[in-house]
Design a protein around this motif. Sequence first.
Motif, PDB file in Angstrom:
ATOM      1  N   TYR A  87       0.822  -1.213   0.000  1.00  0.00           N
ATOM      2  CA  TYR A  87       0.000   0.000   0.000  1.00  0.00           C
ATOM      3  C   TYR A  87       0.857   1.265   0.000  1.00  0.00           C
ATOM      4  O   TYR A  87       0.314   2.367  -0.078  1.00  0.00           O
ATOM      5  CB  TYR A  87      -0.925   0.028   1.220  1.00  0.00           C
ATOM      6  CG  TYR A  87      -2.053  -0.966   1.167  1.00  0.00           C
ATOM      7  CD1 TYR A  87      -3.247  -0.648   0.527  1.00  0.00           C
ATOM      8  CD2 TYR A  87      -1.943  -2.216   1.758  1.00  0.00           C
ATOM      9  CE1 TYR A  87      -4.292  -1.565   0.485  1.00  0.00           C
ATOM     10  CE2 TYR A  87      -2.977  -3.136   1.724  1.00  0.00           C
ATOM     11  CZ  TYR A  87      -4.152  -2.807   1.077  1.00  0.00           C
ATOM     12  OH  TYR A  87      -5.183  -3.708   1.033  1.00  0.00           O
ATOM     13  N   PRO A  92      -0.422   3.209  -5.295  1.00  0.00           N
ATOM     14  CA  PRO A  92      -1.417   2.978  -4.229  1.00  0.00           C
ATOM     15  C   PRO A  92      -1.652   4.199  -3.352  1.00  0.00           C
ATOM     16  O   PRO A  92      -2.788   4.437  -2.918  1.00  0.00           O
ATOM     17  CB  PRO A  92      -0.790   1.828  -3.417  1.00  0.00           C
ATOM     18  CG  PRO A  92       0.055   1.102  -4.400  1.00  0.00           C
ATOM     19  CD  PRO A  92       0.625   2.160  -5.281  1.00  0.00           C
ATOM     20  N   LEU A  93      -0.604   4.976  -3.100  1.00  0.00           N
ATOM     21  CA  LEU A  93      -0.785   6.173  -2.277  1.00  0.00           C
ATOM     22  C   LEU A  93      -1.661   7.201  -2.994  1.00  0.00           C
ATOM     23  O   LEU A  93      -2.508   7.856  -2.371  1.00  0.00           O
ATOM     24  CB  LEU A  93       0.571   6.784  -1.930  1.00  0.00           C
ATOM     25  CG  LEU A  93       1.398   6.013  -0.892  1.00  0.00           C
ATOM     26  CD1 LEU A  93       2.758   6.663  -0.699  1.00  0.00           C
ATOM     27  CD2 LEU A  93       0.653   5.935   0.442  1.00  0.00           C
ATOM     28  N   THR A  96      -5.200   5.880  -2.726  1.00  0.00           N
ATOM     29  CA  THR A  96      -5.696   6.076  -1.362  1.00  0.00           C
ATOM     30  C   THR A  96      -6.077   7.535  -1.120  1.00  0.00           C
ATOM     31  O   THR A  96      -7.129   7.839  -0.529  1.00  0.00           O
ATOM     32  CB  THR A  96      -4.621   5.645  -0.349  1.00  0.00           C
ATOM     33  OG1 THR A  96      -4.257   4.278  -0.589  1.00  0.00           O
ATOM     34  CG2 THR A  96      -5.133   5.789   1.069  1.00  0.00           C
ATOM     35  N   THR A  97      -5.223   8.440  -1.582  1.00  0.00           N
ATOM     36  CA  THR A  97      -5.514   9.870  -1.437  1.00  0.00           C
ATOM     37  C   THR A  97      -6.809  10.241  -2.161  1.00  0.00           C
ATOM     38  O   THR A  97      -7.648  10.991  -1.637  1.00  0.00           O
ATOM     39  CB  THR A  97      -4.353  10.710  -1.993  1.00  0.00           C
ATOM     40  OG1 THR A  97      -3.141  10.357  -1.315  1.00  0.00           O
ATOM     41  CG2 THR A  97      -4.626  12.195  -1.817  1.00  0.00           C
ATOM     42  N   ALA A  99      -9.336   8.278  -2.858  1.00  0.00           N
ATOM     43  CA  ALA A  99     -10.470   7.699  -2.133  1.00  0.00           C
ATOM     44  C   ALA A  99     -10.840   8.566  -0.925  1.00  0.00           C
ATOM     45  O   ALA A  99     -12.027   8.831  -0.654  1.00  0.00           O
ATOM     46  CB  ALA A  99     -10.142   6.276  -1.698  1.00  0.00           C
ATOM     47  N   VAL A 100      -9.821   9.006  -0.210  1.00  0.00           N
ATOM     48  CA  VAL A 100     -10.071   9.834   0.972  1.00  0.00           C
ATOM     49  C   VAL A 100     -10.720  11.160   0.567  1.00  0.00           C
ATOM     50  O   VAL A 100     -11.680  11.633   1.205  1.00  0.00           O
ATOM     51  CB  VAL A 100      -8.756  10.081   1.736  1.00  0.00           C
ATOM     52  CG1 VAL A 100      -8.971  11.114   2.846  1.00  0.00           C
ATOM     53  CG2 VAL A 100      -8.237   8.775   2.319  1.00  0.00           C
ATOM     54  N   PHE A 129     -15.446   6.371  -3.192  1.00  0.00           N
ATOM     55  CA  PHE A 129     -14.550   5.850  -2.148  1.00  0.00           C
ATOM     56  C   PHE A 129     -14.555   4.324  -2.142  1.00  0.00           C
ATOM     57  O   PHE A 129     -13.500   3.682  -2.104  1.00  0.00           O
ATOM     58  CB  PHE A 129     -14.976   6.392  -0.785  1.00  0.00           C
ATOM     59  CG  PHE A 129     -14.213   5.795   0.365  1.00  0.00           C
ATOM     60  CD1 PHE A 129     -12.984   6.306   0.729  1.00  0.00           C
ATOM     61  CD2 PHE A 129     -14.738   4.711   1.075  1.00  0.00           C
ATOM     62  CE1 PHE A 129     -12.276   5.742   1.783  1.00  0.00           C
ATOM     63  CE2 PHE A 129     -14.040   4.146   2.131  1.00  0.00           C
ATOM     64  CZ  PHE A 129     -12.800   4.671   2.491  1.00  0.00           C
ATOM     65  N   PHE A 133     -11.555   1.896  -3.172  1.00  0.00           N
ATOM     66  CA  PHE A 133     -11.099   0.978  -2.139  1.00  0.00           C
ATOM     67  C   PHE A 133     -11.084  -0.457  -2.662  1.00  0.00           C
ATOM     68  O   PHE A 133     -10.139  -1.214  -2.417  1.00  0.00           O
ATOM     69  CB  PHE A 133     -12.019   1.089  -0.913  1.00  0.00           C
ATOM     70  CG  PHE A 133     -11.613   0.219   0.237  1.00  0.00           C
ATOM     71  CD1 PHE A 133     -10.572   0.589   1.080  1.00  0.00           C
ATOM     72  CD2 PHE A 133     -12.270  -0.985   0.470  1.00  0.00           C
ATOM     73  CE1 PHE A 133     -10.197  -0.235   2.131  1.00  0.00           C
ATOM     74  CE2 PHE A 133     -11.897  -1.805   1.515  1.00  0.00           C
ATOM     75  CZ  PHE A 133     -10.857  -1.430   2.355  1.00  0.00           C
ATOM     76  N   LEU A 136      -8.155  -0.782  -5.250  1.00  0.00           N
ATOM     77  CA  LEU A 136      -6.863  -0.817  -4.576  1.00  0.00           C
ATOM     78  C   LEU A 136      -6.614  -2.169  -3.923  1.00  0.00           C
ATOM     79  O   LEU A 136      -5.533  -2.764  -4.068  1.00  0.00           O
ATOM     80  CB  LEU A 136      -6.801   0.301  -3.531  1.00  0.00           C
ATOM     81  CG  LEU A 136      -5.536   0.351  -2.666  1.00  0.00           C
ATOM     82  CD1 LEU A 136      -4.313   0.607  -3.522  1.00  0.00           C
ATOM     83  CD2 LEU A 136      -5.669   1.431  -1.591  1.00  0.00           C
ATOM     84  N   ASN A 137      -7.608  -2.683  -3.225  1.00  0.00           N
ATOM     85  CA  ASN A 137      -7.422  -3.948  -2.519  1.00  0.00           C
ATOM     86  C   ASN A 137      -7.331  -5.134  -3.479  1.00  0.00           C
ATOM     87  O   ASN A 137      -6.592  -6.089  -3.218  1.00  0.00           O
ATOM     88  CB  ASN A 137      -8.560  -4.155  -1.519  1.00  0.00           C
ATOM     89  CG  ASN A 137      -8.391  -3.299  -0.279  1.00  0.00           C
ATOM     90  OD1 ASN A 137      -7.626  -3.621   0.623  1.00  0.00           O
ATOM     91  ND2 ASN A 137      -9.090  -2.176  -0.239  1.00  0.00           N
ATOM     92  N   SER A 321      -5.810   9.067 -10.975  1.00  0.00           N
ATOM     93  CA  SER A 321      -5.858   7.645 -10.627  1.00  0.00           C
ATOM     94  C   SER A 321      -6.232   6.777 -11.823  1.00  0.00           C
ATOM     95  O   SER A 321      -5.847   5.613 -11.910  1.00  0.00           O
ATOM     96  CB  SER A 321      -6.863   7.421  -9.487  1.00  0.00           C
ATOM     97  OG  SER A 321      -8.182   7.715  -9.914  1.00  0.00           O
TER      98      SER A 321
END
Length: 1045
Positions: A87, A92-93, A96-97, A99-100, A129, A133, A136-137, A321
């Motif tokens: 991650y 991935p960062l 993640t950003t 998604a947040v 989100f 998520f 990413l997973n 992304s």
Amino acid sequence: MNTTFTKNDNVTEMSNSFDHVDLSEMPASSIDEENQSSVLSSKLIGMDGSNPVGLTDEEAQESLAKHGFNEVVINEQPIILQILSRYLGIVPLFITTTAVLSAAIWSDCTQDPNFDDCECNNLNDWASFVLLFIELNLVVYADFMGSKSSGDAMKQLQAASASKVGVRRNNEWVQLPTRELVPGDLVAVTIGMTIPADGIVVHDGEPLKLDYSSLTGEPLPEKKGKGASVLSGAVVLVGEGEMIVTKTGATSSLGTTQALIADAKAEKEKGGELANLLSKVAMFLCVYGLLAALIIGVYTGVNFDGSSLAESFKLAFVVLSAILPVTMPLVLTTTLAVGSQELAKDDALVQRFSAIPEMAGMDILCSDKTGTLTLGEMTVIKEECVVFQKDKYTVDDMMELALVCSRIEHSDAIDKAVTKFFEDPATVLADYELSKFVPFDPATKKVTAVATKKSTGQELCVVKGAPPVLMSFSGVDKGTYKKAKKALDEKSARGFKTLGVCIQLEEDSWELVGFLSILDPPRSDTAHTVSKCSELGVEVKMITGDQKLIAIEVARQLGLPNGLFFDKEVFHPNSLAANRAGGFANLCEKAGGFASVSPEHKHRVVTSLQQKGHVVGMTGDGVNDAPALSIADVGIAVAGATDAARGASDIVLQQEGLSTIVNALYGSRTIFKRIETYLTYRMCSSFVFGFVFVLIYCASSYSFPTWTLILISILNDFAVSSSSKDNVMIQRTPQRLNIWKVGAVAASMAIVSSLQTWGFMHSIVDYDGSEPHFWGIRPLDDISENKNFTGCEAAAFNFLVLIITLQFDLIAARSPKPFFLFSTEKVDGHFVGIPPPSKFVIAALSFSLGIATLIAVYWEDNWVIGSGYGMSGIGWRNAGLVWAWALLWFVITDLVKSFVVALFEKIEKDSSHGKPWGAFFQNTLTQEWDQDRAGEKKKLAIESLRGHLAEYDASAKSSRAGSDLFSIAVASSLQLQDQTALEEEEEAMVPLTHQDELLAVQTLQDDEALLRIISNMAHTINALQQQVDELSAAKEKGAGTQVEV
């Protein structure tokens, strides 16, 4: 044998102080206090004065229970940390950003006034989100599972091919896996092996010569005699004997540094030309994505009324992304892992993943001869053996002397050939008391034994080794030398490996007894393998320590296309052949192989070829091959290779011979093509995302629903992952990644796809209902009235056309030809034409497109699952028209791609013929015509010269098949040596060899001016010869005819 042998004190003296070392006098600490158990009794280590006898099974089990297996269990990172570390990458960062931000920033529902009839949700975008998520997973999980499964498969393959050593158990020598060694074991030490554990040398005789460079960094070898400690990890360069194991596993010297070695191997695995190139591509796409996201973020923040800076920031990250190559590490790892498992099925164990794409680009394979091209099962042919002192020795006498210089246990191929000659070699050797034995050394190429024959009391010193070495010994008279040279040439020319036997008469005086003739026939499948490699664009060069004539004969039997062989003289600084070739690297390119070489020669050949831009593979099995294996682009250890060779290699063959290499070539090129397809498509799709969304936001002022963009990205990544198992046409030439070609093809596809997608989207956004749409699509609501499309309908149209375009770009990217030109024909299980997509690709595309179509057709505008505007179904009719539009442009995109590929192939072809890249755009047809005319002139000049000079080639009838008579004749005409020197002394001058002549002309015959001069010379010589013949004929007839000259 009735000769009296005298002993040379200089040779037979036991030269090392270890002979007087008694293990019983050694301090206990040197043996390891923990091993002073019942298992390591004085009986086992020879403290009672007897020879060490090893362990029994019961004692070995007792030691194993106490000390464990001889292995170092690397403390792998916990699984949870392995997953979490995935991650922390750049991509991935970013996800993640994004998604947040999607969950944290609420939408203000800013939209074009024309689309105010579409329902909007101004809540936080939890849908985006969740989708991000999930994406990413899925990527992290798939990457982890792919790495884990490939790692588990690699461990199983390595366990199946684990090295074994000779161990004395129950008073018998047996072969056991290295991991089963325990303290107290008596282990056989042989040349080329890696010391498997810490121990103490216990054998009498010559000390071992060990290479500790991998442990200490010191390049010079160390000698270890009786009583000396040896450390695990050292490589035996010279010598053989026994050692007692004192420390194993983690307690050994190598065990303490094993973790560092594992880390170093992991770092090497991350390297490789392809991996580094992909890393640069990923970085470029990241920069491209940041630029596109910045443009969109700034534009929407400034020009969209009411749009907050935070929402513009979120939108920029969503676009970023989608552009980032999220699945690139996953696809690369999966493709290489799947490929390595496919190669393993063909008995090729891949020790370094990055070697797979490098093997795809391999264009030269340097191969050892013995045991690789040949069977390696040597047999002494008694009828072909030669004895030079027939009044003193018979063939049986010579074989007995050779046996004295041989080992029965732990023997190599030569020793096995000698011992097989006797029905009971142990009985024969029982009559000899051996006082000294110097094992084979690759540097000296000989074995020395000093022994006393019990039945006669005769002391003798015998040497067995390479004929040229023994022929140079002092005391070998000129007559014997000439006989030996003649016999050596004759046997070598017939493919026999010769082995000399010498005995010492007195100090500094030796007698050459004779030559053993050993047959090592080529493998039955080698000729076919060489032919297949040639068809695949890989030139096989033989590099052997045998005589040049043997190499030439074996090359003839194998059908090697290049019979140009050189021996070790060409490695000298002022080699005539190397100078004529324009340097040693040029000579390596032109040579068919090298004979009588040493390890440093092999290393130099490989590095010289690499300097010329070749991707070089090297096969080998011995410690002398390890340097070349380690430096080669693809080091290949053949079946039965020593530990040193296996450790230096990238791929280990489990099946004898080279036939496995053909399958490995097929497999590596298939894997490479899959990676190239993925890279082309990944760059194309990233370009499309950037182009389309910059245009749709900035030129059309349309705010695309972020959750649909994320959904497109997920479906797209799912489909492209299937490329790791796509059908691929077998490539007939070495494959090297041309990133400019890949980038140009991807960009050309992306430009067409982006413009047509944006044009279609803009026509929807800009449609006002005043007249029918040019493509026939229409709003579903109240179609009797002229209405524009709602914002939700526009989202569905745009969503569908974009995802269809992207999915079909994958079909275009997988083939250099138009998509409809495919073939299902197979040869040896491989596609010979461009195959249709595999069932995995078809299934993935069908799933993605099916889901996307159903969403676009049936989605209700009140199904708002995220913030911002939603989407409304467009019905089957409109969906069908979108499909028709996308398919039409897919055909156009595919044709544009095919043109760009053909253009690059043309440029590459011209470039390979010496024409600059720009030449394609400068009167190409005229240049081709001029080139054809020049080629015809050159061909006529060559053929004319052949006709005039071939008849004067005295070697025409004796030269081997495939010799170039033209080359021999021209080279002979260029020899300006003074032949009169031969009359003074036959050996005063060595004339140019046949190979030197061929090499000289292969370098010169491309010079048209030189060809013209030589051709004129040939005409003049021919005319003069005719006049001389006429004069001679007139003189014989006595006619007195005057002939003008």
